[in-house]
Design a protein around this motif. Sequence first.
Motif, PDB file in Angstrom:
ATOM      1  N   SER A 108       0.821  -1.207   0.000  1.00  0.00           N
ATOM      2  CA  SER A 108       0.000   0.000   0.000  1.00  0.00           C
ATOM      3  C   SER A 108       0.858   1.261   0.000  1.00  0.00           C
ATOM      4  O   SER A 108       1.882   1.332   0.702  1.00  0.00           O
ATOM      5  N   ILE A 109       0.379   2.218  -0.777  1.00  0.00           N
ATOM      6  CA  ILE A 109       0.981   3.545  -0.826  1.00  0.00           C
ATOM      7  C   ILE A 109      -0.108   4.546  -0.447  1.00  0.00           C
ATOM      8  O   ILE A 109      -1.112   4.692  -1.148  1.00  0.00           O
ATOM      9  N   ASP A 110       0.059   5.226   0.696  1.00  0.00           N
ATOM     10  CA  ASP A 110      -0.873   6.282   1.097  1.00  0.00           C
ATOM     11  C   ASP A 110      -0.455   7.594   0.430  1.00  0.00           C
ATOM     12  O   ASP A 110       0.739   7.936   0.397  1.00  0.00           O
ATOM     13  N   ILE A 111      -1.440   8.323  -0.080  1.00  0.00           N
ATOM     14  CA  ILE A 111      -1.171   9.537  -0.853  1.00  0.00           C
ATOM     15  C   ILE A 111      -1.774  10.745  -0.128  1.00  0.00           C
ATOM     16  O   ILE A 111      -2.940  10.718   0.276  1.00  0.00           O
ATOM     17  N   TYR A 112      -0.976  11.803   0.022  1.00  0.00           N
ATOM     18  CA  TYR A 112      -1.423  13.044   0.652  1.00  0.00           C
ATOM     19  C   TYR A 112      -1.123  14.215  -0.287  1.00  0.00           C
ATOM     20  O   TYR A 112      -0.001  14.341  -0.808  1.00  0.00           O
ATOM     21  N   VAL A 113      -2.128  15.046  -0.499  1.00  0.00           N
ATOM     22  CA  VAL A 113      -1.970  16.276  -1.276  1.00  0.00           C
ATOM     23  C   VAL A 113      -2.216  17.445  -0.340  1.00  0.00           C
ATOM     24  O   VAL A 113      -3.302  17.559   0.239  1.00  0.00           O
ATOM     25  N   ASP A 114      -1.189  18.284  -0.156  1.00  0.00           N
ATOM     26  CA  ASP A 114      -1.272  19.413   0.777  1.00  0.00           C
ATOM     27  C   ASP A 114      -1.676  18.936   2.173  1.00  0.00           C
ATOM     28  O   ASP A 114      -2.536  19.532   2.844  1.00  0.00           O
ATOM     29  N   ASP A 115      -1.086  17.810   2.587  1.00  0.00           N
ATOM     30  CA  ASP A 115      -1.296  17.226   3.920  1.00  0.00           C
ATOM     31  C   ASP A 115      -2.710  16.688   4.122  1.00  0.00           C
ATOM     32  O   ASP A 115      -3.103  16.367   5.254  1.00  0.00           O
ATOM     33  N   VAL A 116      -3.492  16.588   3.068  1.00  0.00           N
ATOM     34  CA  VAL A 116      -4.833  15.996   3.138  1.00  0.00           C
ATOM     35  C   VAL A 116      -4.782  14.632   2.443  1.00  0.00           C
ATOM     36  O   VAL A 116      -4.340  14.516   1.305  1.00  0.00           O
ATOM     37  N   ARG A 117      -5.242  13.617   3.142  1.00  0.00           N
ATOM     38  CA  ARG A 117      -5.175  12.263   2.591  1.00  0.00           C
ATOM     39  C   ARG A 117      -6.016  12.162   1.322  1.00  0.00           C
ATOM     40  O   ARG A 117      -7.195  12.507   1.299  1.00  0.00           O
ATOM     41  N   ASN A 118      -5.374  11.690   0.255  1.00  0.00           N
ATOM     42  CA  ASN A 118      -5.994  11.602  -1.064  1.00  0.00           C
ATOM     43  C   ASN A 118      -6.418  10.171  -1.386  1.00  0.00           C
ATOM     44  O   ASN A 118      -6.959   9.908  -2.456  1.00  0.00           O
ATOM     45  N   GLY A 119      -6.151   9.240  -0.458  1.00  0.00           N
ATOM     46  CA  GLY A 119      -6.503   7.839  -0.692  1.00  0.00           C
ATOM     47  C   GLY A 119      -5.298   6.931  -0.579  1.00  0.00           C
ATOM     48  O   GLY A 119      -4.190   7.367  -0.246  1.00  0.00           O
ATOM     49  N   SER A 120      -5.509   5.665  -0.849  1.00  0.00           N
ATOM     50  CA  SER A 120      -4.445   4.665  -0.788  1.00  0.00           C
ATOM     51  C   SER A 120      -4.505   3.809  -2.042  1.00  0.00           C
ATOM     52  O   SER A 120      -5.594   3.456  -2.518  1.00  0.00           O
ATOM     53  N   GLN A 121      -3.341   3.501  -2.612  1.00  0.00           N
ATOM     54  CA  GLN A 121      -3.269   2.670  -3.812  1.00  0.00           C
ATOM     55  C   GLN A 121      -2.214   1.592  -3.600  1.00  0.00           C
ATOM     56  O   GLN A 121      -1.343   1.711  -2.726  1.00  0.00           O
ATOM     57  N   GLN A 122      -2.312   0.526  -4.408  1.00  0.00           N
ATOM     58  CA  GLN A 122      -1.393  -0.605  -4.273  1.00  0.00           C
ATOM     59  C   GLN A 122      -0.372  -0.614  -5.411  1.00  0.00           C
ATOM     60  O   GLN A 122      -0.667  -0.197  -6.533  1.00  0.00           O
ATOM     61  N   VAL A 123       0.810  -1.100  -5.088  1.00  0.00           N
ATOM     62  CA  VAL A 123       1.871  -1.219  -6.088  1.00  0.00           C
ATOM     63  C   VAL A 123       1.520  -2.332  -7.061  1.00  0.00           C
ATOM     64  O   VAL A 123       1.152  -3.445  -6.658  1.00  0.00           O
ATOM     65  N   SER A 124       1.627  -2.014  -8.334  1.00  0.00           N
ATOM     66  CA  SER A 124       1.440  -3.027  -9.383  1.00  0.00           C
ATOM     67  C   SER A 124       2.508  -2.797 -10.436  1.00  0.00           C
ATOM     68  O   SER A 124       3.161  -1.752 -10.476  1.00  0.00           O
ATOM     69  N   LEU A 125       2.686  -3.808 -11.287  1.00  0.00           N
ATOM     70  CA  LEU A 125       3.725  -3.728 -12.308  1.00  0.00           C
ATOM     71  C   LEU A 125       3.106  -3.507 -13.679  1.00  0.00           C
ATOM     72  O   LEU A 125       2.033  -4.049 -13.985  1.00  0.00           O
TER      73      LEU A 125
END
Length: 414
Positions: free
Chosen positions: A138-155
Amino acid sequence: MKQLISVLIIICCVCGVFGLPGEIPKLPFTFRVVDCYYTTRIYFYKGNGSEFKATSNNGTIPLEVFVTKSMGVIPSKVYLALTSQYQPPVILRYNNFDYDITIPNINCIYRYPPQLSDTSGETVNVSLVLSDPVVGESIDIYVDDVRNGSQQVSLNQESGDIAPFKVYFPYTTYYHNLTMVRVSKGISLFSYVFYTNPEINSIVCKRSYEVGLLVTNCNMTGQRLSEGIISNLYAQQYNGNLTYMNIKLLGNLLPSTPITINGKPTGAIFSPTPTTYKKTFSYETDSRGSTVIIIHGNYLDALNLSKISLKTPHSTHKLECSYSSEISILIGYLETLTCYVPLLPDYSDGSLILTSNNGEPISLTSIDIPYYHPSALRSSSPSQSLTKPIVIISLLIAALYLLIHILINLFSSI
């Protein structure tokens, strides 16, 4: 024997300096990783970067090399740009020698994400370089310190590298801070994105003097606006957002200057509309006795000096005008337009017609006091100038004769 010892000493000294035959000399600088770049500093560098060649992924992917050169004691910097397909090792070829400069455990946001342009918000692809990536982590994503969601690593099925992540950026601020967190390892990656192609719809400025410096205060409207460097002038103060800016520029923003924001062209040319402090004017006399009109205002240097005229009820006259400015603690910043008025018998009910470089006309009216130029009156009719005194003298003589005649009649009757 002494000669043999001397030769051995020389050989040892040469080997100490240049190394043994076949030995690779030590690399004279050390690399570190910053924002997915291998970078190093070199003092007094005189090359052009051509002596640096680098690859990753066991020599299969060449790395872009570029150099920012500096002067004097400020070091130059060498950059090796990693790709989104990055895998170790990194091999640097320098002066015909190969060096393994691999730095372990690299985690970074691949260079910089794409610049933004959509004024309604935008989703862009962001690529990561990860050390030992695990599919599904899992990669948690924050834009301007606001959580933008979580996505998984894929190839990526075609290239085998890590597939990019889709990140949404709202149209709220020129710069967005981006943070992506590898949850399983507790590693945070940082970067930022910003908008490109700024647009200017309107710009209104006024120059003034503050603490020993000429400054330009401007109000701008447009799209994708930001603080920073405006047309090579530093913005000391900034209030606004992406569509409106109130800024104070340190320096003089001159008419006809192309407007740039942080080096990015806006396509706009600064074309200010001149303004005068008053809507009226008066006639004055200068030290040479000439009749002049003196106007003070803002951005009077944006006037077309060849299209200034004085309009009276009977005629229109083109004026010869000059622009000047002065700056001091006492008066601040003062702009002056001086126009020389031709010899006219009557200057009353006049209008001063000014035309700016952008074609906008400005009309000023004279203060409603009849003004007659003495020279014009004296030279308007020489015969009249001589006749008036003669008539007056004749009238005085007639009056005196009448008075004497009355007195004589009075005394005769007594």
